[in-house]
Enzyme design. Structure first.
Site, PDB file in Angstrom:
ATOM      1  N   GLU A  98     -10.673   5.401  19.334  1.00 40.51           N
ATOM      2  CA  GLU A  98     -10.198   4.076  20.101  1.00 40.51           C
ATOM      3  C   GLU A  98     -10.726   4.340  21.729  1.00 40.51           C
ATOM      4  O   GLU A  98      -9.690   4.353  22.488  1.00 40.51           O
ATOM      5  CB  GLU A  98      -8.995   3.722  20.055  1.00 40.51           C
ATOM      6  CG  GLU A  98      -7.758   4.906  19.847  1.00 40.51           C
ATOM      7  CD  GLU A  98      -6.518   4.510  19.647  1.00 40.51           C
ATOM      8  OE1 GLU A  98      -5.898   3.366  20.119  1.00 40.51           O
ATOM      9  OE2 GLU A  98      -5.813   5.173  18.760  1.00 40.51           O
ATOM     10  N   ARG A 103     -10.948  -2.160  24.857  1.00 41.85           N
ATOM     11  CA  ARG A 103     -10.539  -1.238  23.832  1.00 41.85           C
ATOM     12  C   ARG A 103     -11.165  -1.487  22.577  1.00 41.85           C
ATOM     13  O   ARG A 103     -11.195  -2.798  22.074  1.00 41.85           O
ATOM     14  CB  ARG A 103      -9.057  -0.694  23.531  1.00 41.85           C
ATOM     15  CG  ARG A 103      -8.784   0.506  22.533  1.00 41.85           C
ATOM     16  CD  ARG A 103      -7.386   0.904  22.525  1.00 41.85           C
ATOM     17  NE  ARG A 103      -6.578   0.116  22.258  1.00 41.85           N
ATOM     18  CZ  ARG A 103      -5.336  -0.450  23.252  1.00 41.85           C
ATOM     19  NH1 ARG A 103      -5.669  -0.133  24.558  1.00 41.85           N
ATOM     20  NH2 ARG A 103      -4.571  -1.278  22.717  1.00 41.85           N
ATOM     21  N   ASP A 140      25.963  -8.746  13.110  1.00 40.49           N
ATOM     22  CA  ASP A 140      26.098  -9.032  11.832  1.00 40.49           C
ATOM     23  C   ASP A 140      24.339  -9.252  11.261  1.00 40.49           C
ATOM     24  O   ASP A 140      24.216  -9.881  10.187  1.00 40.49           O
ATOM     25  CB  ASP A 140      26.566 -10.533  11.499  1.00 40.49           C
ATOM     26  CG  ASP A 140      28.033 -10.485  11.514  1.00 40.49           C
ATOM     27  OD1 ASP A 140      28.431  -9.176  11.441  1.00 40.49           O
ATOM     28  OD2 ASP A 140      28.720 -11.274  11.507  1.00 40.49           O
ATOM     29  N   ASP A 150      -4.723  -5.420  19.762  1.00 38.62           N
ATOM     30  CA  ASP A 150      -4.465  -4.497  19.125  1.00 38.62           C
ATOM     31  C   ASP A 150      -3.410  -4.626  17.948  1.00 38.62           C
ATOM     32  O   ASP A 150      -2.259  -4.982  17.984  1.00 38.62           O
ATOM     33  CB  ASP A 150      -3.959  -3.296  19.983  1.00 38.62           C
ATOM     34  CG  ASP A 150      -3.841  -1.764  19.402  1.00 38.62           C
ATOM     35  OD1 ASP A 150      -3.842  -1.818  18.042  1.00 38.62           O
ATOM     36  OD2 ASP A 150      -3.777  -0.901  19.955  1.00 38.62           O
ATOM     37  N   HIS A 182      -6.096   7.006  28.062  1.00 40.30           N
ATOM     38  CA  HIS A 182      -5.352   7.366  26.799  1.00 40.30           C
ATOM     39  C   HIS A 182      -6.349   8.453  26.014  1.00 40.30           C
ATOM     40  O   HIS A 182      -7.419   8.575  26.358  1.00 40.30           O
ATOM     41  CB  HIS A 182      -4.873   6.280  26.176  1.00 40.30           C
ATOM     42  CG  HIS A 182      -5.964   5.289  25.985  1.00 40.30           C
ATOM     43  ND1 HIS A 182      -6.823   5.739  24.954  1.00 40.30           N
ATOM     44  CD2 HIS A 182      -6.313   4.014  26.227  1.00 40.30           C
ATOM     45  CE1 HIS A 182      -7.750   4.646  24.683  1.00 40.30           C
ATOM     46  NE2 HIS A 182      -7.303   3.541  25.570  1.00 40.30           N
ATOM     47  N   HIS A 233      -5.825   9.468  17.195  1.00 43.08           N
ATOM     48  CA  HIS A 233      -4.387   9.930  16.387  1.00 43.08           C
ATOM     49  C   HIS A 233      -4.568   9.972  15.060  1.00 43.08           C
ATOM     50  O   HIS A 233      -5.532   8.988  14.318  1.00 43.08           O
ATOM     51  CB  HIS A 233      -3.283   9.183  16.766  1.00 43.08           C
ATOM     52  CG  HIS A 233      -3.272   7.703  16.957  1.00 43.08           C
ATOM     53  ND1 HIS A 233      -2.935   7.142  15.719  1.00 43.08           N
ATOM     54  CD2 HIS A 233      -3.791   6.813  17.535  1.00 43.08           C
ATOM     55  CE1 HIS A 233      -3.210   5.597  15.863  1.00 43.08           C
ATOM     56  NE2 HIS A 233      -3.636   5.640  17.070  1.00 43.08           N
ATOM     57  N   ASP A 257      -4.556   0.240  12.070  1.00 44.57           N
ATOM     58  CA  ASP A 257      -4.351   0.029  13.623  1.00 44.57           C
ATOM     59  C   ASP A 257      -6.011  -0.260  14.241  1.00 44.57           C
ATOM     60  O   ASP A 257      -6.567   0.585  14.282  1.00 44.57           O
ATOM     61  CB  ASP A 257      -4.172   1.438  14.018  1.00 44.57           C
ATOM     62  CG  ASP A 257      -3.748   1.521  15.495  1.00 44.57           C
ATOM     63  OD1 ASP A 257      -3.971   0.443  16.133  1.00 44.57           O
ATOM     64  OD2 ASP A 257      -3.625   2.937  15.899  1.00 44.57           O
ATOM     65  N   HIS A 297       1.045   6.363  14.379  1.00 44.98           N
ATOM     66  CA  HIS A 297       0.577   7.806  15.133  1.00 44.98           C
ATOM     67  C   HIS A 297       1.173   8.827  14.028  1.00 44.98           C
ATOM     68  O   HIS A 297       2.400   9.259  14.226  1.00 44.98           O
ATOM     69  CB  HIS A 297       1.324   7.822  16.405  1.00 44.98           C
ATOM     70  CG  HIS A 297       0.767   6.859  17.443  1.00 44.98           C
ATOM     71  ND1 HIS A 297       1.144   6.814  18.732  1.00 44.98           N
ATOM     72  CD2 HIS A 297      -0.196   6.002  17.185  1.00 44.98           C
ATOM     73  CE1 HIS A 297       0.595   5.956  19.461  1.00 44.98           C
ATOM     74  NE2 HIS A 297      -0.470   5.376  18.830  1.00 44.98           N
ATOM     75  N   GLU A 311     -11.140  -0.135  18.476  1.00 39.75           N
ATOM     76  CA  GLU A 311     -10.501   0.993  17.825  1.00 39.75           C
ATOM     77  C   GLU A 311     -10.924   0.697  16.201  1.00 39.75           C
ATOM     78  O   GLU A 311     -10.659  -0.310  15.900  1.00 39.75           O
ATOM     79  CB  GLU A 311      -8.964   0.705  17.984  1.00 39.75           C
ATOM     80  CG  GLU A 311      -8.286   1.652  17.061  1.00 39.75           C
ATOM     81  CD  GLU A 311      -6.722   1.511  17.340  1.00 39.75           C
ATOM     82  OE1 GLU A 311      -6.231   0.578  18.148  1.00 39.75           O
ATOM     83  OE2 GLU A 311      -5.949   2.882  17.152  1.00 39.75           O
ATOM     84  N   TYR A 347     -10.346   0.312  31.121  1.00 45.34           N
ATOM     85  CA  TYR A 347      -9.202  -0.715  31.796  1.00 45.34           C
ATOM     86  C   TYR A 347      -9.347  -0.946  33.414  1.00 45.34           C
ATOM     87  O   TYR A 347      -9.218   0.149  33.890  1.00 45.34           O
ATOM     88  CB  TYR A 347      -8.000  -0.411  31.089  1.00 45.34           C
ATOM     89  CG  TYR A 347      -7.776  -0.158  29.615  1.00 45.34           C
ATOM     90  CD1 TYR A 347      -7.419  -0.901  28.991  1.00 45.34           C
ATOM     91  CD2 TYR A 347      -8.139   1.263  29.509  1.00 45.34           C
ATOM     92  CE1 TYR A 347      -7.763  -0.759  27.508  1.00 45.34           C
ATOM     93  CE2 TYR A 347      -8.154   1.572  28.029  1.00 45.34           C
ATOM     94  CZ  TYR A 347      -7.815   0.529  27.146  1.00 45.34           C
ATOM     95  OH  TYR A 347      -7.526   1.131  25.675  1.00 45.34           O
ATOM     96  N   HIS A 349       0.268  -0.922  26.601  1.00 48.27           N
ATOM     97  CA  HIS A 349       1.342  -1.116  25.345  1.00 48.27           C
ATOM     98  C   HIS A 349       1.947  -2.630  25.612  1.00 48.27           C
ATOM     99  O   HIS A 349       3.107  -2.999  25.382  1.00 48.27           O
ATOM    100  CB  HIS A 349       2.469  -0.303  24.856  1.00 48.27           C
ATOM    101  CG  HIS A 349       1.791   1.038  24.455  1.00 48.27           C
ATOM    102  ND1 HIS A 349       2.504   2.177  24.209  1.00 48.27           N
ATOM    103  CD2 HIS A 349       0.675   1.165  23.562  1.00 48.27           C
ATOM    104  CE1 HIS A 349       1.556   2.986  23.680  1.00 48.27           C
ATOM    105  NE2 HIS A 349       0.737   2.568  23.321  1.00 48.27           N
TER     106      HIS A 349
HETATM  107  N1  GLY Z   1      -1.640   0.625  18.277  1.00 51.49           N
HETATM  108  C1  GLY Z   1      -1.112   1.805  18.983  1.00 51.49           C
HETATM  109  C2  GLY Z   1      -2.633   2.566  19.169  1.00 51.49           C
HETATM  110  O1  GLY Z   1      -3.597   2.101  19.106  1.00 51.49           O
HETATM  111  O2  GLY Z   1      -2.159   3.793  19.236  1.00 51.49           O
HETATM  112 MN    MN Z   2      -4.465   3.488  17.627  1.00 52.96          MN
HETATM  113 MN    MN Z   3      -3.981   0.328  18.221  1.00 52.35          MN
END
Ligand code: GLY
Ligand code: MN
Ligand code: MN
Length: 438
Positions: free
Chosen positions: A383, A404, A36, A259, A349, A353, A270, A360, A406, A387, A242
């Site tokens: 970014e 990181r 619900d 992040d 990574h 993006h 982002d 993304h 970004e 790590y 993540h």
């Molecule tokens: N927050 C997801 C990325 O940085 O791609």
């Molecule tokens: Mn990102």
């Molecule tokens: Mn991010």
């Protein structure tokens, strides 16, 4: 964004389609969270881009048949229903929707199946996102089959089905002035939220406290939702890319990686910032942080029209690899490390993006097999990160440090504009705001 901006997007699509085409774009539906109750409604990004219509369970149908001089935009949406609206909220209904969103026609959703049959009839091409929405696939294929079976009655199904995303993704890649204005606002709010988290941080507080501070700041500026699951990773949690549990106590001496970006009118920010829980970087944290920051600043020098993200990422890999060699974390020469991609253990990574309605965002990174050249109006992230997992086979002093940084960049005629510059980034800026910004 106002209705003229959405009309303009529809006109862009109508003109980009082959002549005598029809397009079908479904809205999103509510998704059950538990019995619900639903997840907060999020409009489908393609539908949002073309309409701005905020309700679930709707369809947009567009035609550029020669019979319509300026094209035809038709909306199917939930009908007015006083009882349903008492429970579930106000609806525009077709009549108000047509007027408010400046559409040529609007009908109740119940009429979709019958009218779509007539609308699709005699178009040569049908554009929709096959596989994107199973109930649309089913609806469209049923209607096509119906038209094919009715050929004796003079009905004709389009002979060609084309993926609408081929056009829409290219359009969405280059942001309009109105879109840039919103992304800029989202970025400003997200910067404020990061500053708030920095000034609130303290050992003994929990990751979820920082998450709450971030979301509070978003909401206080009218951005009710994060654009994606907020990541607050302290200590070794920062090495889980993540990580969203956000439930560990903040410890003196650790870094915390946040992040987080808000969504505003559908558009995402982002941002990642990494800072010391208690306001002062240790020697090892500082050494690694400076490498990531240098990598990002070096990448920025290559972010301009006609360059590619790949060029910037190649440079980032070099800066990070050389930095890790200098600290003794990687061994050997730069060239052989690059060749063997040893950096991938610590920087695993991508660099960037696209950013827009989706965090993304859509748009291929390659065109005809070549890396895509940057163009004014694109918005992207930069970014880089390092790590070093808690169990990495390196000197203990490096273990459990994840960093990181970004930012969100708009490509301009001559280079870029950093939309997230207001979030403190250098060690001096971060230590200063954490000491004096409370
Ligand atoms: N927050 C997801 C990325 O940085 O791609
Ligand atoms: Mn990102
Ligand atoms: Mn991010």
């Amino acid at each position: 964004m106002n209705t003229a901006d959405f009309s303009q997007a529809r006109q862009g699509l109508l003109q980009a389609m082959l002549p005598n085409s029809i397009a079908i774009v479904p809205a999103a539906s509510l998704v059950t969270r538990s019995r619900d109750t639903h997840f907060p409604f999020r409009q489908d990004s393609y539908f949002q881009y073309l309409t701005g219509f905020p309700e679930p369970d709707a369809y947009l149908v567009l035609s550029n048949h020669t019979e319509y001089a300026n094209g035809l935009s038709v909306l199917f949406c939930l009908d007015k229903d006083p009882e349903q609206e008492i429970w579930h909220g106000r609806r525009y209904g077709p009549k108000q929707a047509k007027k408010h969103f400046k559409l040529d026609m609007a009908f109740p959703l119940e009429e979709l199946d019958g009218l779509l049959f007539d609308l699709i009839d005699c178009h040569q091409h049908l554009y929709f996102a096959q596989g994107h929405n199973p109930s649309t696939d089913e609806l469209v294929f049923e209607i096509l089959e119906g038209l094919r079976c009715a050929h004796k009655q003079g009905r004709r199904a389009p002979s060609c089905i084309i993926d609408i995303r081929v056009i829409l993704d290219e359009m969405r890649l280059i942001k309009s002035d109105a879109e840039i204005q919103i992304i800029r606002k989202a970025a400003d709010i997200a910067c404020k939220a990061h500053i708030r988290a920095m000034t609130f941080s303290q050992a003994g507080k929990n990751e979820y406290h920082l998450e709450a501070e971030i979301h509070h700041e978003f909401a206080m500026h009218g951005a009710k939702h994060p654009a994606y699951g907020t990541i607050v990773g302290s200590g070794g949690n920062a090495c889980i890319l993540h990580y969203t549990e956000n439930n560990q106590a903040l410890r003196q001496g650790d870094l915390v990686l946040i992040d987080a970006g808000c969504e505003l009118q559908g558009y995402a920010a982002d941002i990642t910032r990494t800072f010391p829980v208690s306001g002062t970087f240790s020697k090892e944290q500082r050494q690694l942080y400076e490498i990531v920051l240098e990598a990002q600043l070096q990448a920025f020098t290559l972010i301009k029209p006609n360059n590619t993200i790949q060029q910037a990422n190649d440079l980032v890999k070099e800066v990070i690899t050389q930095g890790l060699i200098d600290l003794g974390i990687l061994k050997g020469e730069l060239a052989e490390n690059i060749e063997q991609q040893t950096y991938r253990e610590y920087y695993m990574h991508g660099l960037s993006h696209w950013l827009g309605l989706d965090v993304h965002d859509v748009g291929h990174h390659k065109v005809d097999g070549q890396d895509r050249a940057l163009k004014p109006g694109m918005v992207l992230t930069v970014e880089p990160g390092i790590y070093i997992a808690p169990d990495a086979k390196v000197d203990r002093k490096w273990q459990g440090i994840g960093i990181r940084i970004e930012d969100n960049l708009l490509i301009t005629e001559n280079g870029y504009e950093n939309l997230t510059q207001a979030a403190p980034k250098t060690i001096a800026e971060i230590e200063d705001i954490m000491a004096n910004g409370k």
